[in-house]
Design an enzyme around this catalytic site. Sequence first.
Site, PDB file in Angstrom:
ATOM      1  N   MET A  63       0.708   6.769  -6.040  1.00 28.76           N
ATOM      2  CA  MET A  63       2.071   7.311  -5.978  1.00 28.76           C
ATOM      3  C   MET A  63       2.991   6.303  -5.293  1.00 28.76           C
ATOM      4  O   MET A  63       3.983   6.660  -4.665  1.00 28.76           O
ATOM      5  CB  MET A  63       2.072   8.689  -5.292  1.00 28.76           C
ATOM      6  CG  MET A  63       1.418   9.754  -6.204  1.00 28.76           C
ATOM      7  SD  MET A  63       1.096  11.342  -5.421  1.00 28.76           S
ATOM      8  CE  MET A  63       2.718  12.096  -5.510  1.00 28.76           C
ATOM      9  N   LYS A  64       2.616   5.025  -5.452  1.00 29.58           N
ATOM     10  CA  LYS A  64       3.473   3.946  -4.937  1.00 29.58           C
ATOM     11  C   LYS A  64       4.292   3.394  -6.103  1.00 29.58           C
ATOM     12  O   LYS A  64       3.946   3.585  -7.278  1.00 29.58           O
ATOM     13  CB  LYS A  64       2.601   2.850  -4.311  1.00 29.58           C
ATOM     14  CG  LYS A  64       1.866   3.334  -3.059  1.00 29.58           C
ATOM     15  CD  LYS A  64       0.844   2.329  -2.552  1.00 29.58           C
ATOM     16  CE  LYS A  64       0.096   2.897  -1.353  1.00 29.58           C
ATOM     17  NZ  LYS A  64      -1.121   2.122  -1.014  1.00 29.58           N
ATOM     18  N   HIS A  75       2.801   9.595  -0.642  1.00 29.93           N
ATOM     19  CA  HIS A  75       2.666   8.280   0.018  1.00 29.93           C
ATOM     20  C   HIS A  75       2.794   7.222  -1.043  1.00 29.93           C
ATOM     21  O   HIS A  75       1.989   7.228  -1.975  1.00 29.93           O
ATOM     22  CB  HIS A  75       1.295   8.209   0.698  1.00 29.93           C
ATOM     23  CG  HIS A  75       0.990   6.856   1.264  1.00 29.93           C
ATOM     24  ND1 HIS A  75       1.483   6.437   2.468  1.00 29.93           N
ATOM     25  CD2 HIS A  75       0.246   5.829   0.795  1.00 29.93           C
ATOM     26  CE1 HIS A  75       1.031   5.217   2.720  1.00 29.93           C
ATOM     27  NE2 HIS A  75       0.290   4.827   1.725  1.00 29.93           N
ATOM     28  N   ASN A  87       7.396   2.903   4.784  1.00 31.88           N
ATOM     29  CA  ASN A  87       6.088   2.584   5.342  1.00 31.88           C
ATOM     30  C   ASN A  87       6.111   1.166   5.919  1.00 31.88           C
ATOM     31  O   ASN A  87       6.547   0.227   5.232  1.00 31.88           O
ATOM     32  CB  ASN A  87       5.058   2.666   4.193  1.00 31.88           C
ATOM     33  CG  ASN A  87       3.627   2.610   4.661  1.00 31.88           C
ATOM     34  OD1 ASN A  87       3.276   3.230   5.657  1.00 31.88           O
ATOM     35  ND2 ASN A  87       2.800   1.873   3.941  1.00 31.88           N
ATOM     36  N   GLU A  88       5.711   1.025   7.177  1.00 34.56           N
ATOM     37  CA  GLU A  88       5.449  -0.288   7.795  1.00 34.56           C
ATOM     38  C   GLU A  88       6.667  -1.223   7.807  1.00 34.56           C
ATOM     39  O   GLU A  88       6.597  -2.353   7.348  1.00 34.56           O
ATOM     40  CB  GLU A  88       4.271  -0.966   7.086  1.00 34.56           C
ATOM     41  CG  GLU A  88       3.008  -0.119   7.142  1.00 34.56           C
ATOM     42  CD  GLU A  88       1.846  -0.706   6.345  1.00 34.56           C
ATOM     43  OE1 GLU A  88       1.936  -1.853   5.882  1.00 34.56           O
ATOM     44  OE2 GLU A  88       0.835   0.008   6.194  1.00 34.56           O
ATOM     45  N   GLU A 126      -3.742   8.146   8.129  1.00 38.72           N
ATOM     46  CA  GLU A 126      -4.717   7.335   7.374  1.00 38.72           C
ATOM     47  C   GLU A 126      -5.944   7.063   8.240  1.00 38.72           C
ATOM     48  O   GLU A 126      -6.345   5.914   8.440  1.00 38.72           O
ATOM     49  CB  GLU A 126      -4.070   6.010   6.933  1.00 38.72           C
ATOM     50  CG  GLU A 126      -2.831   6.201   6.078  1.00 38.72           C
ATOM     51  CD  GLU A 126      -2.146   4.908   5.663  1.00 38.72           C
ATOM     52  OE1 GLU A 126      -2.790   3.835   5.711  1.00 38.72           O
ATOM     53  OE2 GLU A 126      -0.956   4.962   5.294  1.00 38.72           O
ATOM     54  N   TRP A 151      -8.697   8.609   5.433  1.00 36.89           N
ATOM     55  CA  TRP A 151      -8.354   7.666   4.357  1.00 36.89           C
ATOM     56  C   TRP A 151      -9.531   7.433   3.399  1.00 36.89           C
ATOM     57  O   TRP A 151     -10.048   6.329   3.259  1.00 36.89           O
ATOM     58  CB  TRP A 151      -7.826   6.357   4.952  1.00 36.89           C
ATOM     59  CG  TRP A 151      -6.834   5.659   4.043  1.00 36.89           C
ATOM     60  CD1 TRP A 151      -6.902   4.371   3.578  1.00 36.89           C
ATOM     61  CD2 TRP A 151      -5.607   6.191   3.502  1.00 36.89           C
ATOM     62  NE1 TRP A 151      -5.821   4.086   2.780  1.00 36.89           N
ATOM     63  CE2 TRP A 151      -5.004   5.199   2.712  1.00 36.89           C
ATOM     64  CE3 TRP A 151      -4.968   7.437   3.593  1.00 36.89           C
ATOM     65  CZ2 TRP A 151      -3.803   5.389   2.025  1.00 36.89           C
ATOM     66  CZ3 TRP A 151      -3.766   7.622   2.902  1.00 36.89           C
ATOM     67  CH2 TRP A 151      -3.206   6.610   2.140  1.00 36.89           C
TER      68      TRP A 151
HETATM   69  O1  9MR Z   1      -6.263   1.972   0.708  1.00 36.56           O
HETATM   70  C1  9MR Z   1      -5.232   1.527  -0.152  1.00 36.56           C
HETATM   71  C2  9MR Z   1      -5.809   0.592  -1.181  1.00 36.56           C
HETATM   72  O2  9MR Z   1      -6.718   1.257  -2.012  1.00 36.56           O
HETATM   73  C3  9MR Z   1      -4.685  -0.008  -2.003  1.00 36.56           C
HETATM   74  O3  9MR Z   1      -5.204  -1.001  -2.879  1.00 36.56           O
HETATM   75  C4  9MR Z   1      -3.629  -0.628  -1.094  1.00 36.56           C
HETATM   76  C5  9MR Z   1      -2.440  -1.145  -1.894  1.00 36.56           C
HETATM   77  O4  9MR Z   1      -1.820  -0.099  -2.568  1.00 36.56           O
HETATM   78  O5  9MR Z   1      -3.162   0.303  -0.152  1.00 36.56           O
HETATM   79  C6  9MR Z   1      -4.175   0.835   0.664  1.00 36.56           C
HETATM   80  O6  9MR Z   1      -3.631   1.777   1.534  1.00 36.56           O
HETATM   81  C7  9MR Z   1      -2.758   1.288   2.531  1.00 36.56           C
HETATM   82  C8  9MR Z   1      -1.691   2.318   2.750  1.00 36.56           C
HETATM   83  O7  9MR Z   1      -1.027   2.562   1.542  1.00 36.56           O
HETATM   84  C9  9MR Z   1      -0.712   1.880   3.815  1.00 36.56           C
HETATM   85  N1  9MR Z   1      -1.387   1.575   5.027  1.00 36.56           N
HETATM   86  C10 9MR Z   1      -2.482   0.630   4.928  1.00 36.56           C
HETATM   87  C11 9MR Z   1      -3.473   1.107   3.879  1.00 36.56           C
HETATM   88  C12 9MR Z   1      -4.646   0.156   3.795  1.00 36.56           C
HETATM   89  O8  9MR Z   1      -4.204  -1.087   3.350  1.00 36.56           O
END
Ligand code: 9MR
Length: 459
Positions: free
Chosen positions: A181-182, A215, A263-264, A371, A418
């Site tokens: 959902m990004k 998210h 985010n971040e 997470e 997570w």
């Molecule tokens: O765990 C997620 C991984 O499977 C994806 O490839 C990545 C990119 O979309 O994102 C990871 O999740 C991240 C989260 O969206 C934001 N915080 C850090 C998480 C770990 O990288």
Amino acid sequence: MKINFKFKICILIIGSLFALTNCTDPGDDSNIAKPIALGSPIINQATDVNSNGFKISWTRVYNAENYELDIALNNTFESYVTGYQGKSVTNMYEEVNGLNESTNYFCRVRAINSNETSKNSAIIQTTTLEGNGPEPTTALKDASTTFMVGMAVKAQQLTNGSKYDEILKKEFSSISAEYEMKMNIIEPTKGNYDWSKADAIVDYAVANGINVHGHALVWHESAPDWLKNYTGTNDEFEQEVKNYITAVLTRYKGKVASWDVVNEAINDTDGSLRNSVYREKMGDDFVAKCFEFAREADPDVLLFYNDYSVTTNTTKQTAIFNLIDDLQTNNTPIDGVGFQMHIQYNSPSIDQIKTAVDKAVERDLKLHFSELDVRVNPDKDITTFTSERAIAQKNKIKEVVATYNAIPAKNKYAITVWGMKDNDSWLISHHNNANEWPLLFDSNFEIKKAHTGFLQGLD
Ligand code: 9MR
């Protein structure tokens, strides 16, 4: 004769000393008997030691009215067990429960009466035993009555009737998409939306009465290439971001309860605002703008700012709460903050977690541990998942959950793990470390001690 003479001298000296010590001077009250100082209790070694507690006892002290008992995790008594910093006890013993297994505890006690506090007893150390027997199978969502227990999912895993599906429905009351959902997935090319994965996740949740935490709308790492390399004007860029946020929130209105809007956005090193295409094109207030766009699209959805290392990096923590303060001062619609909680078996400490948590509570924000995973091999010093690390992981999760559970109900939202199984974790693929076991279920779907730690944190 000589002996007699010496004897007389002795008598004389003793006599004069006696006379001196008894000579009274009106107005000098030094002769009034001073109360005898309150003695310290003598503490005994702990008895009835088990995996979550022990009994501690000590000797009665003459004139004591009660006793104060300290139990800490270190012998300098800086990190107390909750409720055991000078706990008042009237008996000469205390049965201590709810402790972590295989953990060292330090105890001391002092006597108290209305005039005085005695010196502390000696310190005794005791180590709780390792738990044995099967892990309890109580479902997390059943044990958690004041907040949701969430999990990150991938659309392909949501097959009805699978083991994964069975555990997910039994244990969890909320889901987040781990990556589907990004923006790079939903709008991979300009103006072309691919809702397939996001819809699969949301539909699964709706069909099964599970909450969805969205998210994440704006994250520099998941901006699609077309947006990263945008060639239009800054106003056009901002309109693209607004269109995206509006499209997503409109589609899932009433189905997705909350979103990580940004985010971040904060740098690890100095807490400054991270450079990103969003910041470059929309300005330093891009965070505020994105929250406004989200609120405009859905007046009811809860809006979160989400980031990592909030408990351990205090510079970043301060910067995140400064950013939130600015948003709140300017009436920007923010409802909550997400601490990602990608943590380790030995860090953060309870105090670090509590300090950060208090900052969210003080600001009247909803708090999401968004997470959660707990690395047991951050230094790559083990090649098998040892019992010692499993216990440390369990104890850390218990601390995290207990600290969260202690905040006021109105500040609670969810703790989201997570991933389900160890071998699903991003830590294995992204960190190229097959020797990591960060989640609540092992790769064969078996319940780990970590799951028990979560349950114990809810006690
Ligand atoms: O765990 C997620 C991984 O499977 C994806 O490839 C990545 C990119 O979309 O994102 C990871 O999740 C991240 C989260 O969206 C934001 N915080 C850090 C998480 C770990 O990288």
